[in-house]
Motif scaffolding. Sequence first.
Motif, PDB file in Angstrom:
ATOM      1  N   GLN A  67      -7.041   1.576   5.736  1.00  0.00           N
ATOM      2  CA  GLN A  67      -8.173   1.952   4.893  1.00  0.00           C
ATOM      3  C   GLN A  67      -9.349   2.272   5.806  1.00  0.00           C
ATOM      4  OE1 GLN A  67      -7.494   1.949   1.556  1.00  0.00           O
ATOM      5  NE2 GLN A  67      -9.438   2.958   1.079  1.00  0.00           N
ATOM      6  N   LEU A  68      -9.612   3.551   5.993  1.00  0.00           N
ATOM      7  CA  LEU A  68     -10.657   3.970   6.927  1.00  0.00           C
ATOM      8  C   LEU A  68     -12.035   3.603   6.409  1.00  0.00           C
ATOM      9  CD1 LEU A  68      -9.187   7.515   7.674  1.00  0.00           C
ATOM     10  CD2 LEU A  68      -8.848   5.422   9.005  1.00  0.00           C
ATOM     11  N   THR A  69     -12.265   3.881   5.124  1.00  0.00           N
ATOM     12  CA  THR A  69     -13.510   3.521   4.441  1.00  0.00           C
ATOM     13  C   THR A  69     -13.140   3.108   3.023  1.00  0.00           C
ATOM     14  OG1 THR A  69     -13.950   5.727   3.523  1.00  0.00           O
ATOM     15  CG2 THR A  69     -14.720   5.295   5.781  1.00  0.00           C
ATOM     16  N   LEU A  70     -14.148   2.794   2.220  1.00  0.00           N
ATOM     17  CA  LEU A  70     -13.866   2.489   0.824  1.00  0.00           C
ATOM     18  C   LEU A  70     -13.201   3.661   0.113  1.00  0.00           C
ATOM     19  CD1 LEU A  70     -17.016   0.548  -0.483  1.00  0.00           C
ATOM     20  CD2 LEU A  70     -14.674  -0.297  -0.355  1.00  0.00           C
ATOM     21  N   ASN A  71     -13.423   4.872   0.596  1.00  0.00           N
ATOM     22  CA  ASN A  71     -12.945   6.063  -0.098  1.00  0.00           C
ATOM     23  C   ASN A  71     -11.753   6.739   0.550  1.00  0.00           C
ATOM     24  OD1 ASN A  71     -16.296   6.225  -0.355  1.00  0.00           O
ATOM     25  ND2 ASN A  71     -15.177   6.412  -2.273  1.00  0.00           N
ATOM     26  N   SER A  72     -11.441   6.434   1.801  1.00  0.00           N
ATOM     27  CA  SER A  72     -10.393   7.185   2.487  1.00  0.00           C
ATOM     28  C   SER A  72      -9.381   6.260   3.148  1.00  0.00           C
ATOM     29  CB  SER A  72     -11.000   8.113   3.537  1.00  0.00           C
ATOM     30  OG  SER A  72     -11.685   7.372   4.527  1.00  0.00           O
ATOM     31  N   PHE A  73      -8.150   6.765   3.275  1.00  0.00           N
ATOM     32  CA  PHE A  73      -7.082   5.956   3.844  1.00  0.00           C
ATOM     33  C   PHE A  73      -6.015   6.854   4.453  1.00  0.00           C
ATOM     34  CE2 PHE A  73      -5.857   6.845  -0.533  1.00  0.00           C
ATOM     35  CZ  PHE A  73      -4.547   7.286  -0.394  1.00  0.00           C
ATOM     36  N   ILE A  74      -5.211   6.252   5.311  1.00  0.00           N
ATOM     37  CA  ILE A  74      -3.982   6.862   5.817  1.00  0.00           C
ATOM     38  C   ILE A  74      -2.848   5.895   5.491  1.00  0.00           C
ATOM     39  CG2 ILE A  74      -2.715   7.598   7.868  1.00  0.00           C
ATOM     40  CD1 ILE A  74      -5.377   8.313   9.163  1.00  0.00           C
ATOM     41  N   ARG A  75      -1.763   6.437   4.911  1.00  0.00           N
ATOM     42  CA  ARG A  75      -0.657   5.583   4.493  1.00  0.00           C
ATOM     43  C   ARG A  75       0.654   6.146   5.024  1.00  0.00           C
ATOM     44  NH1 ARG A  75      -0.990   5.463  -1.280  1.00  0.00           N
ATOM     45  NH2 ARG A  75      -2.650   3.950  -0.910  1.00  0.00           N
ATOM     46  N   LEU A  76       1.445   5.283   5.606  1.00  0.00           N
ATOM     47  CA  LEU A  76       2.781   5.635   6.068  1.00  0.00           C
ATOM     48  C   LEU A  76       3.782   4.768   5.318  1.00  0.00           C
ATOM     49  CD1 LEU A  76       4.758   7.032   8.061  1.00  0.00           C
ATOM     50  CD2 LEU A  76       4.327   5.132   9.644  1.00  0.00           C
ATOM     51  N   SER A  77       4.760   5.388   4.704  1.00  0.00           N
ATOM     52  CA  SER A  77       5.776   4.626   3.980  1.00  0.00           C
ATOM     53  C   SER A  77       7.161   5.123   4.350  1.00  0.00           C
ATOM     54  CB  SER A  77       5.572   4.736   2.464  1.00  0.00           C
ATOM     55  OG  SER A  77       5.716   6.064   2.026  1.00  0.00           O
ATOM     56  N   SER A  78       8.107   4.201   4.329  1.00  0.00           N
ATOM     57  CA  SER A  78       9.484   4.529   4.675  1.00  0.00           C
ATOM     58  C   SER A  78      10.414   3.632   3.866  1.00  0.00           C
ATOM     59  CB  SER A  78       9.717   4.328   6.177  1.00  0.00           C
ATOM     60  OG  SER A  78      11.025   4.683   6.542  1.00  0.00           O
ATOM     61  N   VAL A  79      11.394   4.240   3.203  1.00  0.00           N
ATOM     62  CA  VAL A  79      12.385   3.504   2.413  1.00  0.00           C
ATOM     63  C   VAL A  79      13.768   3.872   2.945  1.00  0.00           C
ATOM     64  CG1 VAL A  79      13.330   3.062   0.126  1.00  0.00           C
ATOM     65  CG2 VAL A  79      10.878   3.510   0.396  1.00  0.00           C
ATOM     66  N   TYR A  80      14.500   2.873   3.408  1.00  0.00           N
ATOM     67  CA  TYR A  80      15.809   3.089   4.038  1.00  0.00           C
ATOM     68  C   TYR A  80      16.880   2.312   3.280  1.00  0.00           C
ATOM     69  CZ  TYR A  80      19.612   2.672   7.463  1.00  0.00           C
ATOM     70  OH  TYR A  80      20.824   2.686   8.087  1.00  0.00           O
ATOM     71  N   THR A  81      17.966   2.999   2.934  1.00  0.00           N
ATOM     72  CA  THR A  81      19.092   2.384   2.227  1.00  0.00           C
ATOM     73  C   THR A  81      20.366   2.577   3.046  1.00  0.00           C
ATOM     74  OG1 THR A  81      18.080   2.880   0.079  1.00  0.00           O
ATOM     75  CG2 THR A  81      20.424   2.340   0.091  1.00  0.00           C
ATOM     76  N   ARG A  82      21.131   1.495   3.157  1.00  0.00           N
ATOM     77  CA  ARG A  82      22.422   1.575   3.848  1.00  0.00           C
ATOM     78  C   ARG A  82      23.431   0.767   3.044  1.00  0.00           C
ATOM     79  NH1 ARG A  82      24.298   2.430   9.286  1.00  0.00           N
ATOM     80  NH2 ARG A  82      26.303   1.400   9.645  1.00  0.00           N
ATOM     81  N   ILE A  83      24.529   1.402   2.643  1.00  0.00           N
ATOM     82  CA  ILE A  83      25.588   0.745   1.879  1.00  0.00           C
ATOM     83  C   ILE A  83      26.903   0.941   2.614  1.00  0.00           C
ATOM     84  CG2 ILE A  83      26.797   0.628  -0.330  1.00  0.00           C
ATOM     85  CD1 ILE A  83      24.311   1.810  -1.641  1.00  0.00           C
ATOM     86  N   GLU A  84      27.560  -0.164   2.928  1.00  0.00           N
ATOM     87  CA  GLU A  84      28.869  -0.130   3.588  1.00  0.00           C
ATOM     88  C   GLU A  84      29.905  -0.715   2.643  1.00  0.00           C
ATOM     89  OE1 GLU A  84      27.662  -2.420   6.980  1.00  0.00           O
ATOM     90  OE2 GLU A  84      27.706  -0.653   8.279  1.00  0.00           O
TER      91      GLU A  84
END
Length: 781
Positions: free
Chosen positions: A696-713
């Motif tokens: 959260q850079l300021t009250l009004n601005s942000f940078i967000r990184l998200s990652s969702v990983y699925t592995r089924i064996e």
Amino acid sequence: MINFFRAVFITSIVSAVVSQNCFAGSSQQFHLDIPTINQEVEIDGDFNEPVWQQAAQVMLKYETSPGENIAAPVNTYAKVFASKSSLYFAFIAHDPSPENIRVNLRDRDKSWGDDMVGIKLDTFNNARLAYQFFINAYGVQSDSIENELTGQESDAWDGIWYSKGKLTEQGYQVEIQLPLRLFNFDDSHPLQTWGLELIRFYPRNETHRLSTHQIDRNVACQLCQLGTVSGLAGATQGKDLQITPSFVADQSEQRELAQTGPWQDNTNVEAGVDLRWGITPTTLLNATINPDFSQVEADAGQLDVNNTFALFFPEKRAFFLDNKDYFDTQLDLLHTRNIGSPDYGVKLTSKTDDHTFAMLAANDIQSQFLVPGNLSSDIAVINEQSHNVATRYRFDPSKQFSVGGLVTLKQADDYHNYLASVDVKYQPTKQDTFTAQYAHSQTQYPDDFFNQFCGRDDCNYTFDDCEIGDCAINERVLRTDKDGEFDDAMYNIAYQHERRNWYVSTNYESIGSDFRADLGFIDKVDLTKYVFGGGYIWYPDNHFFSRIELGGDWDITHSQNDERLEQETEMFIEFEGGLQSYIATGMIQRERVGRRHNPSIIDIDGNTTLFEETLGWLYTNFTPVGSLKLELDMYLGDDIDFANNRPATVHMYNPGIEWKITESLVLDFSHRYQTLDVDDGRLFTANLSDVRLNWQLTLNSFIRLSSVYTRIERDPNLYLYQNPDKRYQDLGNELLYGYKLNPQSVFYVGYSDAFVANDDIDSLTQQEKTYFMKMSYAWLL
């Protein structure tokens, strides 16, 4: 039983209409007279303007949780006054150890767990809906709607209001402006009387909830226990017109699941406009043309493994969320994510005296809905434009009684679903609540609609040797292979008695086999279910745990042909206490049927196996230090291998962490690990990791990184009827920069991609990538 409930229902209506009791906000709880001063102030976190000397002042004297109406451990003062167009609040929150104040820069609605103050307002003072506004010490906003009818609080609603907070040597202080255009209220009264509670959350070893007045734990209704505020002489909403143009552009590239496959480019540029018009202080019109309904933030990851029912995803789109609560009933008959991509939409909501009305209409480029059953459900799509309409009316003749109706329509060229429903809620005492709802539907599917579920071109299923593995038929085929129109009904009747230390509840539900709610989320039909439960609650003094609850329930479910589907008994115990901890654990013992042996017939008896299961579960979260919250969800025990219709053993562990690395940098991580074992070995191992890093850079601005990983064996050798991939992986990433002047005036730019791997592709291979930009600006006229 039905005759008994009918008698109770009739008696309830008569009692409600003649009752003179008042269960809404009361001046006996707390009362404040608000002065109207025709002067505005600058929202800067300071109270330097002379007008604040004329404001009404009140102290938050009581701790309502975990202490039961004891003296507040810290001093909190609030000031309030009104102008012709706004309500102004100022909070002064003293703290003996200001260095322990928990405060972070977060995005809107993400600051829970911080020190914060709040306002709860029922603008009709009828204990039906309340606006909630909370602000942390930096001025970060959280808002929501509390709905007494459903018992839910929704933070999906976002209003445009203003706040500023700052730390001081004595603690912190917050200044707030709530424009009257935010609210629905009746401005025909020369003076307003609204329900009000002022709140402070003081999180230390436990989260202390402080209030302007006492809260009686022997009363089931929360909004019935608000205090009152009077004033706002001559208050009006003003013009209340908001126009929000938007511009969206994205460039996406996709390719087939082959490493050498060519990329297919697609560029999309669109403009749209939203209109929000307060026609009167009690009537709101929302309209949208060519709306951008893309989701900026990805849904939380979910594992769809060994699961026979469709997954639920919440609504996040602003157009559908504004006054969404006006459409709510006890049953989920309107779930607007069934309207996927409209070209236009219009919504009208109004409340006058005891009458509430809501109407929604939108088209969709396709027809998407659930096909429900009693053992499975799935999402269906008809590639035809649909028209979608929902209308809700509610009448509140007294504070204890309400009756409402809902009508929905979903229609395309060769398809339609019409639904009509009536519901009632009656509270004869402060501890007792009766609810009942009845709905009837009429549906027609296209003639060949069922073919999309059989997995082959020919869905002929007249042969006698159809079994689980070699049959193209499943329950969705049987539920959709219909000739002409079909109709059916459902009803739900419930009673709950709640007191300070104990509660009991019972519920009976019947859903016909041909009932459909295609604009809602009813994923099970062809069943009757009865539930009875209760519990006891302790509030220990001077103990690590301040609340302990022991409870359980018993339920039994049959098909409409009186064939038993499930019988379950559950016991649980919950603890709340130090380290802001919550611990719940329990045991489930049940009998339930698996898949049909012959999927070409709908019968249960003689066509399914009844499995016995014993399952233990645990959920806990706690905050060992202010910057770290830990969470664990787990269960283990007996399960059913639905793919092969045999008993199995399941282990599921889902730890999570929220780490506030700095005041502005937060890491959210969760990992779900699930295994299913059968007699001959491990059928599958599934892993899902969800990582989100927000700066959260300021009250009004942000940078967000998200990652969702699925592995089924999987072990294909253990599958009796299928030959699945031994390995499947997918990875979705998103990098987003956002600037929010307010919830509707935003600028987003970002990048997202998706990777997939399976038995044919050795490593994660990029399948999609998208660059996108969105901007919109809310003109307040």
